[in-house]
Write an enzyme that holds these catalytic residues in place. Structure first.
Site, mmCIF file in Angstrom:
data_model
loop_
_atom_site.group_PDB
_atom_site.id
_atom_site.type_symbol
_atom_site.label_atom_id
_atom_site.label_comp_id
_atom_site.label_asym_id
_atom_site.label_seq_id
_atom_site.Cartn_x
_atom_site.Cartn_y
_atom_site.Cartn_z
ATOM 1 N N LYS A 155 0.836 -1.191 0.000
ATOM 2 C CA LYS A 155 0.000 0.000 0.000
ATOM 3 C C LYS A 155 0.871 1.240 0.000
ATOM 4 C CE LYS A 155 -3.398 2.701 2.616
ATOM 5 N NZ LYS A 155 -4.252 2.826 3.813
ATOM 6 N N GLU A 205 -9.908 12.467 11.813
ATOM 7 C CA GLU A 205 -9.164 11.287 12.270
ATOM 8 C C GLU A 205 -8.305 11.549 13.500
ATOM 9 O OE1 GLU A 205 -6.439 7.649 10.472
ATOM 10 O OE2 GLU A 205 -7.008 9.328 9.184
#
Length: 401
Positions: A155, A205
């Site tokens: 990723k 977040e």
């Protein structure tokens, strides 16, 4: 007006959050360029002046902050706090200070007056310059996907920017008003990062918070743009919860957070499946990881530094993902995907991932948005996701792509 909805509160709410109607919005209204403003689900902070800067150095940032707070206490400051921002690159200078004065109120989400709308952005002609261009960004995504299929890494988070320039000096106070009132349950911030430069944004977040011996982290990974059509919006949310690609991306991040938090904790709790949170523009997969701190001398910032950068903003494996970012992104991230927040001398604090943000200087805003790229990523879809994330700020200034 949409707000950020969390499955669990990040930290305990104030004892009587409804005791002072207007207390939080008064701090929002009082913000002026040069101040330090931070609104979280537990409190609203407005800081003025600089009593002490946290110096740059080779020692870990948590140690330098702890020393600055000790010195501030020795100067007979009853309860000093540090507030500011750390960059994506951990060896780059941070923008952390102990303010002269700090005014504190309850969360914006608890203040009924936050429902009053902010003034609409004035009609303005904006010049918008993307870096890189969307088609170049899509090619970078395609190249990363090819490398993942070849087994190089699993990723990487690739970002792009928009430089938005208006005819007059930016009205930062008005922008912060719109950001705070649009998502009062999230994390709204406006922090000086240099001479005449301000980092401002509305992040959903939480990297980590500490209150006493309780730790909370709320990693987000896996996203989809929201729709103005209610039925389509619900369909997209349901699809995100069932997306194998997004669930895998999310699981990688949650596992990384768990692995970092575990050595600091006597217990760690991780839900079996993610839930959803929504902002005004995006749906996100969300997991609230909670832990009981094993050693009271460990501060929230020390754990935040250990967590940073998570795979949600960098990739995995971390070192190789960083290299791919440097090779692909034609700009310095600066404070984007770094950390913003506050901490006190007891080690409590809230530290947030710096996303949905921009850096303002003069007449220009530099906006940032990124997307998590995995082997199943489609370049066009990831480009569209970054465009949707830009909307948080574009809506706040009245500009369009």
């Amino acid at each position: 007006m949409s707000t950020v909805h969390q499955v669990a509160a990040h930290t305990s709410a104030p004892a009587d959050p409804h005791s002072a109607v207007g207390a939080a919005t008064a701090l929002l209204d009082a913000y002026r360029e040069g101040d330090r403003f931070l609104a979280t689900p537990t409190r609203t902070l407005l800081a003025h002046g600089v009593q002490r800067e946290v110096p740059h150095g080779t020692a870990p940032v948590a140690e330098r902050v702890a020393e600055a707070l000790r010195q501030a206490r020795s100067d007979r400051r009853a309860a000093p706090v540090v507030i500011g921002a750390l960059p994506f690159e951990q060896d780059a200078p941070a923008a952390l200070v102990i303010p002269e004065t700090v005014r504190t109120g309850p969360s914006l989400a608890y203040d009924p007056l936050v429902a009053l709308p902010a003034a609409e952005p004035p009609a303005t002609t904006w010049t918008v310059r993307p870096e890189p261009e969307p088609d170049v960004y899509a090619k970078g995504v395609s190249s990363a996907v090819d490398r993942m299929w070849n087994g190089e890494f699993s990723k990487v988070v690739l970002a792009r920017t928009l430089e938005v320039t208006g005819p007059e000096t930016l009205d930062l106070a008005a922008m912060v008003q719109r950001l705070g009132r649009r998502d009062p349950g999230g994390y709204t911030f406006a922090l000086p990062t240099g001479p005449d430069r301000t980092l401002l944004g509305a992040s959903p977040e939480l990297l980590v918070s500490r209150r006493g011996n309780r730790l909370v982290s709320n990693p987000l990974a896996g996203s989809i743009p929201r729709s103005d059509d209610l039925a389509e919006d619900v369909r997209r949310a349901a699809a995100l919860l069932e997306s194998a690609k997004d669930l895998h991306e999310h699981a990688v991040v949650v596992d990384a957070v768990h692995q970092v938090m575990a050595p600091y904790c006597s217990t760690v709790e991780v839900p079996a499946r993610p839930s959803l949170i929504r902002t005004a523009t995006m749906w996100h997969l969300s997991t609230t990881v909670t832990g009981t701190l094993a050693r009271p001398e460990v501060s929230a910032l020390e754990i935040a530094s250990a967590l940073h950068p998570t795979p949600a903003v960098c990739g995995t494996p971390t070192a190789l993902a960083r290299q791919v970012i440097r090779e692909t992104e034609p700009f310095d991230r600066g404070f984007f995907t770094g950390i913003v927040g506050w901490g006190d001398a007891e080690g409590n604090g809230e530290w947030v991932v710096t996303i949905r943000c921009a850096e303002a200087e003069g007449r220009t805003l530099r906006l940032y948005a990124g997307a998590g790229i995995v082997s199943a990523s489609v370049p066009e879809a990831e480009t569209a996701e970054t465009a949707a994330k830009f909307r948080t700020f574009l809506n706040a200034v009245g500009a369009e792509l």
